[in-house]
Design an enzyme around this catalytic site. Structure first.
Site, short mmCIF file in Angstrom:
data_model
loop_
_atom_site.label_atom_id
_atom_site.label_comp_id
_atom_site.label_asym_id
_atom_site.label_seq_id
_atom_site.Cartn_x
_atom_site.Cartn_y
_atom_site.Cartn_z
N ASN A 12 0.87 -1.18 0.00
CA ASN A 12 0.00 0.00 0.00
C ASN A 12 0.90 1.23 0.00
O ASN A 12 1.49 1.56 1.03
CB ASN A 12 -0.90 -0.03 1.25
N HIS A 99 -9.43 1.10 5.09
CA HIS A 99 -8.15 1.31 5.78
C HIS A 99 -8.38 2.26 6.94
O HIS A 99 -9.19 3.18 6.86
CB HIS A 99 -7.12 1.90 4.80
N GLY A 175 2.81 2.30 10.85
CA GLY A 175 3.80 3.37 10.72
C GLY A 175 4.53 3.71 12.01
O GLY A 175 5.21 4.73 12.09
N SER A 215 3.61 -2.06 10.29
CA SER A 215 5.06 -2.11 10.56
C SER A 215 5.70 -3.43 10.17
O SER A 215 6.62 -3.91 10.85
CB SER A 215 5.36 -1.78 12.03
P1 13P Z 1 3.21 0.44 7.60
O1 13P Z 1 3.69 -0.85 7.02
O2 13P Z 1 3.93 1.64 7.10
O3 13P Z 1 3.14 0.37 9.09
O4 13P Z 1 1.69 0.64 7.09
C1 13P Z 1 0.81 -0.41 7.21
C2 13P Z 1 -0.40 -0.08 6.44
O5 13P Z 1 -1.15 0.80 6.82
C3 13P Z 1 -0.67 -0.83 5.21
O6 13P Z 1 -1.95 -0.62 4.74
#
Ligand code: 13P
Length: 253
Positions: A12, A99, A175, A215
């Protein structure tokens, strides 16, 4: 992993990526060798502006593309929105819906997410329906009940293994570099499978791909992907680096 289910690793890209960044997709395609192809499906969900170009760049690679959202309506006076049919027309196979960034920043309810997932299925896209609890909800011991309620409200009736993917993304893990323990992921993913069996019947539910997101990195992917009922990953930040995305894919192989 669930042995009988072919895993899916989807990137994503969120609101990241200009034309020059299609080089990332090309690099992923280059690294998607026969061993990986035999083991795992890949998808890249770039911003909508790049969807058509990304699909064109990936022709022949067997890597799918997807949108990051879709409208509930087929067409009409909805300035700025993109219908599922438009995403399909641009080459998408998947559409992420629900999401947490859309649930939070755009106030999307379970009913809206369900309508979007239904619109995606109507356009023959496979919705990747996202669910996940906030930090407060987890600390209050409500993670399971929140996720089950989101599923009941967001998953279209009659979905099958071929027409639905579910992603468990704890909001506090997105994130942040934080991830749940393997035991916590196992508990939630088993509960998701059981809830889907109640909603869709066991035969359909047993084949639905359940992705973990939040993450995911090369360093933790193997541990997360080894958990029962984890059938792949929905990857944010690490999907913007071809080598990291491929390393995560290898962890599923
Ligand atoms: P990260 O992998 O950056 O934590 O994001 C996860 C995410 O929201 C994927 O849709």
């Amino acid at each position: 992993m669930t042995r009988s289910i072919r895993p899916l690793v989807a990137g994503n890209w969120k609101m990241n990526g200009l034309k020059a960044d299609l080089a990332i997709a090309a690099e992923v395609a280059k690294g998607y060798d026969s061993t990986l192809k035999a083991a795992v499906d890949l998808a890249i969900c770039p911003p909508a502006t790049l969807l058509y170009l990304a699909t064109a760049a990936l022709v022949g690679s067997r890597i799918a593309t997807g949108g990051q959202d879709c409208a509930t309506h087929d067409s009409g006076a909805f300035t700025g929105d993109l219908s599922a049919q438009m995403l399909a027309d641009a080459g998408a196979i998947f559409a992420i819906v629900g999401h947490s960034e859309r649930r939070t920043l755009h106030g999307e309810s379970n009913a809206t997410v369900k309508a979007k997932a239904e619109a995606a299925q109507k356009a023959l896209l496979v919705p990747i329906v996202c669910v996940g609890e906030t930090k407060d909800e987890r600390q209050a011991g409500k993670a399971l009940s929140v996720v089950k309620k989101q599923l009941r409200g967001s998953v279209p009736d009659g979905s099958t293994a071929a027409t639905l993917v579910v992603a468990y993304e704890p909001v506090w893990a997105i994130g942040t570099g934080l991830t749940p323990t393997a035991d916590d992921v196992a508990e939630i993913h088993a509960a998701i499978r059981a809830e889907l069996a109640r909603l869709l019947g066991k035969p359909a539910a047993s084949g639905v791909r359940l992705l973990y997101g939040g993450s995911v990195k090369p360093s933790n992917a193997a541990d997360l992907m080894n958990v029962a009922h984890v059938d792949g990953a929905l990857v944010g930040g690490a999907s913007l680096k071809a080598e990291d995305f491929l390393a995560i894919a290898r962890a599923c192989g």
